[in-house]
Design an enzyme around this catalytic site. Structure first.
Site, PDB file in Angstrom:
ATOM      1  CG  PHE A 110      63.887  47.234  38.828  1.00 33.11           C
ATOM      2  CD1 PHE A 110      63.709  48.083  37.761  1.00 33.11           C
ATOM      3  CD2 PHE A 110      64.974  47.418  39.661  1.00 33.11           C
ATOM      4  CE1 PHE A 110      64.613  49.108  37.518  1.00 33.11           C
ATOM      5  CE2 PHE A 110      65.880  48.443  39.419  1.00 33.11           C
ATOM      6  CZ  PHE A 110      65.703  49.283  38.351  1.00 33.11           C
ATOM      7  CE  LYS A 111      62.523  53.150  37.408  1.00 34.62           C
ATOM      8  NZ  LYS A 111      62.829  52.146  36.376  1.00 34.62           N
ATOM      9  CG  ASP A 112      57.086  48.421  43.203  1.00 41.81           C
ATOM     10  OD1 ASP A 112      56.841  49.631  43.332  1.00 41.81           O
ATOM     11  OD2 ASP A 112      56.348  47.637  42.573  1.00 41.81           O
TER      12      ASP A 112
END
Ligand SMILES: *Cc1c(COP(=O)(O)O)cnc(C)c1O
Length: 494
Positions: free
Chosen positions: A109-111
């Protein structure tokens, strides 16, 4: 709108300045001076695409950006970097909804933030006529580094160098970084552990002489860490997007409240959910899920934050953390934005390793609930969800789901609930495979494990890691932990 510091109410700067600076002069974090309320706009946003909604929300906060600038940032991230053009997916499993935030270039989810944040930073540099090149300096235990590299690659006027513990990341994570493309990227293995890399990076930020040398060569240091407001704001979008999707799918009616369960580490993700609530999103509870490192569970249940304990290594490593930096922003809100109190509490954390919040602040935490899961429960949960619903989840998401089950048992609350799913199960394939088959595979290497998981589940290996072992290794730097400056000088040729 302007931005103020959690530790000094008098410091006032523009959004683009806050994105460039990252951290305030007083050591505090930047927050918007108020939250725009968009409750009355929800009805008109139900059919928006992710990018349209992103524009609507970001334009409320990026106050000194032009419409074109914001649209270009979104075009360069959400419109192009996600598989099938879908940024987030909502999957109904039994009576809850998994919000899959892992369809970006690095499968975590860092993206969601690191695809757009480099463009926000680049635009900020131009707006402020900063005639300098930015050097992003990052230490990583695996996921952040790759997401930052992928986000910053080939961005003009910015270079990025990532340090990772040579023997402290998984073979897949290592190869993901060592095969990184982009002329402005540099990846360096360190003989040492993650803490060594992290403290060496912190020392460089504080090293006046070295910063002077960089300045003379026209470089300015910055970080891609989640304390930067430019990483936090984009995370508000998916809370609204999933809510509106539930309306569109007929699962809820406009203004019905829902719960979110968030697997939490540095407290950035769940804080964005809290910000969404402040903006008028109908949220009942934000459920903070921890693994065996249950420092946040203790905080929410007792009001005491105490980091005097040992860090445990778990199968959900992105949540193995004792200092949740973004909690500072929550302290600011629940103290009714009192920067003196926040400074005092954070001072205590620095000197004594602990602080306790007063009763009136505790009373402002009632939209939060907290639980934690141990390693056995994580394993069992992955197995159960797969067997019962033929749905595969990773270790972090399993922490969240198990915590949700405990919440339901304790409260009997049957409000519709979204489980925030933060990583592809293929990113943690060994633990996931062992959980669903109840077998261990000591003789298989990580690539064989990937294939096996794909075979057993009949799910294709996601493309970002599918042909990883055929990609060319382009970064072969290995340095001692006290040689980071040498690595930087080599990279910049200064
Ligand atoms: C970073 C991360 C988390 C924790 O998110 P925070 O914003 O740091 O609380 C959870 N799961 C995964 C897979 C992550 O990469």
């Amino acid at each position: 709108m302007h931005y103020i510091s959690t530790r000094d109410n008098k410091e006032k700067i523009t959004c683009s300045q806050a994105i460039i600076k990252g951290i305030s002069n007083s050591g505090g974090l930047y927050v918007p001076n108020e939250f725009p309320n968009i409750e009355d706009d929800l009805i008109n946003l139900i059919n928006s695409t992710y990018s349209e909604l992103a524009y609507f929300i970001l334009s409320k906060f990026l106050s000194d950006f032009t419409e074109n600038e914001i649209r270009l940032c979104i075009k360069n991230s959400y419109d192009t970097k996600f598989s099938n053009g879908d940024v987030s997916f909502l999957k109904k499993v039994e009576n809850s909804f998994f919000l899959e935030l892992y369809h970006g270039p690095t499968l975590a989810f860092k993206d969601m933030a690191l695809t757009i944040m480099p463009h926000l930073l680049q635009t900020s540099i131009k707006k402020n006529n900063l005639n300098k090149e930015i050097l992003i300096l990052t230490a990583t235990s695996g996921d952040t580094g790759k997401a930052a590299l992928e986000g910053f690659k080939d961005i003009e006027n910015i270079k990025i160098i990532v340090f990772f513990p040579e023997d402290g990341v998984s073979p897949i994570q290592k190869l993901q970084m060592k095969t990184q493309e982009g002329k402005n990227t540099c990846v360096v293995g360190i003989n040492g552990n993650f803490d060594d890399a992290q403290s060496a990076v912190k020392n460089i930020f504080a090293d006046k002489d070295f910063n002077k040398l960089l300045d003379n060569n026209n470089y300015l240091l910055s970080s891609a860490n989640s304390i930067n407001i430019g990483r936090l704001l984009p995370q508000i979008i998916y809370y609204f997007h999933s809510y509106l999707k539930l309306i569109k799918d007929g699962e809820i009616k406009l203004f019905d409240k829902i719960n979110f369960v968030v697997p939490t580490g540095n407290f950035g993700n769940i804080l964005a959910g809290y910000y969404a609530k402040q903006m008028g999103l109908p949220v009942n509870k934000l459920i903070c899920a921890s693994n065996d490192n249950n420092i946040l569970y203790d905080f929410f249940t007792t009001g005491e934050y105490n980091k005097n304990r040992n860090l445990k290594l778990t199968t959900s490593p992105s949540m193995d953390i004792l200092i949740s930096s973004n909690l500072e922003r929550l302290l600011f809100e629940i103290s009714d934005r009192n920067s003196d109190i926040v400074s005092k509490l954070l001072d205590k954390l620095n000197t004594k390793g602990r602080y306790e919040i007063p009763e009136y602040m505790k009373a402002n935490l009632n939209c939060f609930y907290s639980e934690f899961s141990n390693e056995k429960e994580v394993e069992f949960t992955i197995n159960k969800i797969y067997k019962n619903f033929n749905y595969l989840i990773d270790t972090h998401t399993a922490v969240a789901y198990n915590c949700y089950e405990k919440y339901k048992n304790d409260t009997l609350d049957n409000t519709k609930t979204v489980i925030v799913s933060t990583a592809s199960p293929f990113k943690f394939s060994r633990d996931v495979l062992e959980s669903i088959t109840n077998t261990s595979y000591p003789t298989l290497n990580d690539f064989e494990i990937l294939n096996k998981l794909s075979e057993v589940t009949n799910i294709d290996i996601p493309s970002p890691i599918k042909n990883l072992n055929k990609k060319e290794v382009v970064h072969n730097n290995l340095f001692e932990k006290d040689e980071l400056k040498v690595a930087i000088k080599n990279f910049l040729k200064v």
